[in-house]
Structures are given as structure tokens and as C-alpha cells.
Design an enzyme around this catalytic site. Structure first.
Site, PDB file in Angstrom:
ATOM      1  N   SER A 227      -8.931  -0.694  -7.000  1.00 12.85           N
ATOM      2  CA  SER A 227      -8.329  -0.702  -8.332  1.00 12.85           C
ATOM      3  C   SER A 227      -7.545  -1.988  -8.546  1.00 12.85           C
ATOM      4  CB  SER A 227      -7.408   0.503  -8.509  1.00 12.85           C
ATOM      5  OG  SER A 227      -6.370   0.506  -7.543  1.00 12.85           O
TER       6      SER A 227
ATOM      7  N   GLY B 230      -7.265  -4.181  -5.325  1.00 10.55           N
ATOM      8  CA  GLY B 230      -7.824  -4.998  -4.248  1.00 10.55           C
ATOM      9  C   GLY B 230      -9.175  -5.570  -4.640  1.00 10.55           C
TER      10      GLY B 230
ATOM     11  N   SER C 288       9.317   1.620  -0.265  1.00 13.55           N
ATOM     12  CA  SER C 288       9.599   0.683  -1.352  1.00 13.55           C
ATOM     13  C   SER C 288      11.099   0.556  -1.563  1.00 13.55           C
ATOM     14  CB  SER C 288       8.938   1.161  -2.651  1.00 13.55           C
ATOM     15  OG  SER C 288       9.363   0.360  -3.745  1.00 13.55           O
TER      16      SER C 288
ATOM     17  N   ALA D 218      -1.587   1.591   0.862  1.00  9.77           N
ATOM     18  CA  ALA D 218      -2.160   1.810  -0.466  1.00  9.77           C
ATOM     19  C   ALA D 218      -1.175   2.522  -1.390  1.00  9.77           C
ATOM     20  CB  ALA D 218      -3.448   2.626  -0.348  1.00  9.77           C
ATOM     21  N   ALA D 219      -1.111   2.054  -2.627  1.00  7.46           N
ATOM     22  CA  ALA D 219      -0.285   2.699  -3.660  1.00  7.46           C
ATOM     23  C   ALA D 219      -0.536   2.006  -4.992  1.00  7.46           C
ATOM     24  CB  ALA D 219       1.201   2.612  -3.306  1.00  7.46           C
TER      25      ALA D 219
ATOM     26  N   TYR E 111       7.227   5.526 -10.284  1.00  8.69           N
ATOM     27  CA  TYR E 111       6.825   4.833  -9.064  1.00  8.69           C
ATOM     28  C   TYR E 111       7.876   4.984  -7.975  1.00  8.69           C
ATOM     29  CZ  TYR E 111       6.010   1.101  -5.730  1.00  8.69           C
ATOM     30  OH  TYR E 111       5.835   0.398  -4.570  1.00  8.69           O
TER      31      TYR E 111
ATOM     32  N   ASP F 159      -9.987   1.367   0.713  1.00  8.04           N
ATOM     33  CA  ASP F 159      -9.420   0.865  -0.540  1.00  8.04           C
ATOM     34  C   ASP F 159     -10.287   1.342  -1.692  1.00  8.04           C
ATOM     35  OD1 ASP F 159      -8.408  -0.965  -2.694  1.00  8.04           O
ATOM     36  OD2 ASP F 159      -7.427  -1.965  -1.001  1.00  8.04           O
TER      37      ASP F 159
ATOM     38  N   LYS G 237       7.324   6.957  -4.313  1.00  5.19           N
ATOM     39  CA  LYS G 237       7.440   6.337  -2.993  1.00  5.19           C
ATOM     40  C   LYS G 237       8.439   7.087  -2.120  1.00  5.19           C
ATOM     41  CE  LYS G 237       5.539   3.370  -1.652  1.00  5.19           C
ATOM     42  NZ  LYS G 237       4.239   3.374  -0.940  1.00  5.19           N
TER      43      LYS G 237
ATOM     44  N   PHE H 213      -3.195  -7.607  -1.257  1.00  4.23           N
ATOM     45  CA  PHE H 213      -2.541  -8.786  -0.687  1.00  4.23           C
ATOM     46  C   PHE H 213      -1.859  -8.463   0.643  1.00  4.23           C
ATOM     47  CE2 PHE H 213       1.334 -11.335  -0.173  1.00  4.23           C
ATOM     48  CZ  PHE H 213       0.773 -12.603  -0.088  1.00  4.23           C
TER      49      PHE H 213
END
Length: 222
Positions: free
Chosen positions: A112, A114, A190, A148-149, A202, A109, A206, A89
């Protein structure tokens, strides 16, 4: 009272704002200034600013002319841009703007999260898992937007090794690719770091990515 510049990135437009730096104010705009200069600006630096040998250099005109991605975008320079996570997004909306502005855009990408339905005309897409590294794309990007993450908190708690490996190794490989191709990197951090870096894998991953960026910046002048 030395003039400085900061940036306001709203609605995809970089605008210049002037200001005056005094020795008794807290310089909350240090990160914005960092975006322009690529230099770390700390309160300790600001405290000693009047006697700092960089005083003559750190002016609006000089900062405006530094070749950072933000300056090039602001001046309308067309660039080769690599976007990781370009089928997601956030990446898609970034690509829409970059393509509209005439930049040459490539997306990496692993799809996973996207989807191909997000593909935009004018962007070149590659299905790549960044954990395994980035092969030669045949061109050296001027700037890499690393979006990407694996971005979900709860799954990272259930399967921490997947999130940690993906987010850490993908960022490491992006930075190494940038170092080899003399590219600049804009890393998507993040806000979870402000809620506690040890509350989820997570959040930790980050912040670890930010630390990797700092390492490569200091060690390799990236």
C-alpha cells in the site's frame, strides 16, 4: 550494588554495557533490561531488588546467555527472520542489514506504501495483507520484526476505521502467527503515544498494538 546489563542498539550493533544497580536510584534502563530478559522490570521490582529471589539470576552473565533475539544477533547466530512491512523505508533498511549479516529473511507487505523497487537480493518477498492473516510460509521464523502499519496521522483522522482495523488486526494476526510457530516478536511502536493517545486513531492503534503484545506476553509467554 548488583551488576546488571543493558543494551545499546546503535548503528544496528548490539553492545553490552555494564552497570551497578543501587536501591535509591531510578532505574530508567528498565526497558533496555526488558529487551534482554523478556521480563517486565518496574520501579517496585527494583525497590525490593536486594531481597528479590531473582537477584542471583539477574546478573550480567545470566542475561547474556538468555536466548533473546538481541542476544542471538549480538552473538552472531544466523536466524530465520520475518519482517512485516519489508518493502517500506524502515523495513528495507532493516532487511539490508539482516541480509548483510547472513540471516535468512522473508518479507510480508501489502504494498500500500511499500514498493517493489525496494526489494533486496537475498530476501524472499510475499504480497500479503496482514489483516487477513498469515498463511503457512513453510518455515518457522526465530524472530518477527513487525514494522508494518498505516502510519499517517491525518488520514487516520479522516478514515479512522481503516487505520484502526489495519493496525490492530495486523498486529493481532502477527502475534497469533508467532504463538503458533514459537517465534519471538519485536514490535515497532510509535512516539505518537507521548503526544496523546486520543489525539488520533493512529496513536491509539499503535498503543493498542503494544497492549496486545503485553497480553500475548503474559498469557502465552510470547
Amino acid at each position: 550494588g548488583v551488576n546488571y546489563a543493558k543494551c545499546d542498539y546503535s548503528d544496528g550493533i548490539v553492545s553490552e554495557l555494564g552497570g551497578t544497580l543501587t536501591t535509591d536510584e531510578t532505574f530508567d534502563e528498565s526497558y533496555a533490561l526488558h529487551l534482554w530478559t523478556g521480563k517486565s522490570v518496574t520501579n517496585e521490582f527494583v525497590k525490593d531488588f536486594p531481597d528479590n529471589p531473582m537477584e542471583d539470576w539477574l546478573t550480567v552473565d545470566n542475561i547474556r546467555n538468555i536466548d533473546t533475539p538481541f542476544n542471538k544477533l549480538a552473538r552472531g547466530h544466523l536466524m530465520k527472520v520475518l519482517v512485516t512491512g519489508g518493502a517500506g523505508f524502515v523495513g528495507t533498511n532493516l532487511i539490508i542489514r539482516l541480509v548483510k549479516d547472513g540471516h535468512e529473511v522473508v518479507s510480508l507487505d501489502n504494498y500500500s506504501t511499500g514498493v517493489e523497487e525496494n526489494h533486496q537480493d537475498g530476501c524472499e518477498y510475499h504480497n500479503v495483507d496482514l489483516v487477513n492473516g498469515i498463511s503457512d510460509l513453510g518455515k518457522s521464523p526465530d524472530v518477527i520484526f513487525h514494522m508494518a502499519a498505516l502510519a499517517r496521522i491525518q488520514p487516520s483522522i479522516v478514515k479512522p476505521h481503516i487505520t484502526l482495523q489495519n493496525n490492530f488486526m495486523s498486529t493481532l494476526n502477527v502475534l497469533d502467527y508467532a504463538r503458533e510457530h514459537n517465534s519471538q516478536v519485536i514490535y515497532a511502536g510509535s512516539s505518537t503515544r507521548h503526544h496523546g493517545i486520543y489525539k488520533s486513531p493512529y496513536a491509539w492503534s499503535k498503543l493498542a498494538g503494544e497492549n496486545l503484545c503485553e497480553l500475548y506476553s503474559n498469557l502465552y509467554d510470547l
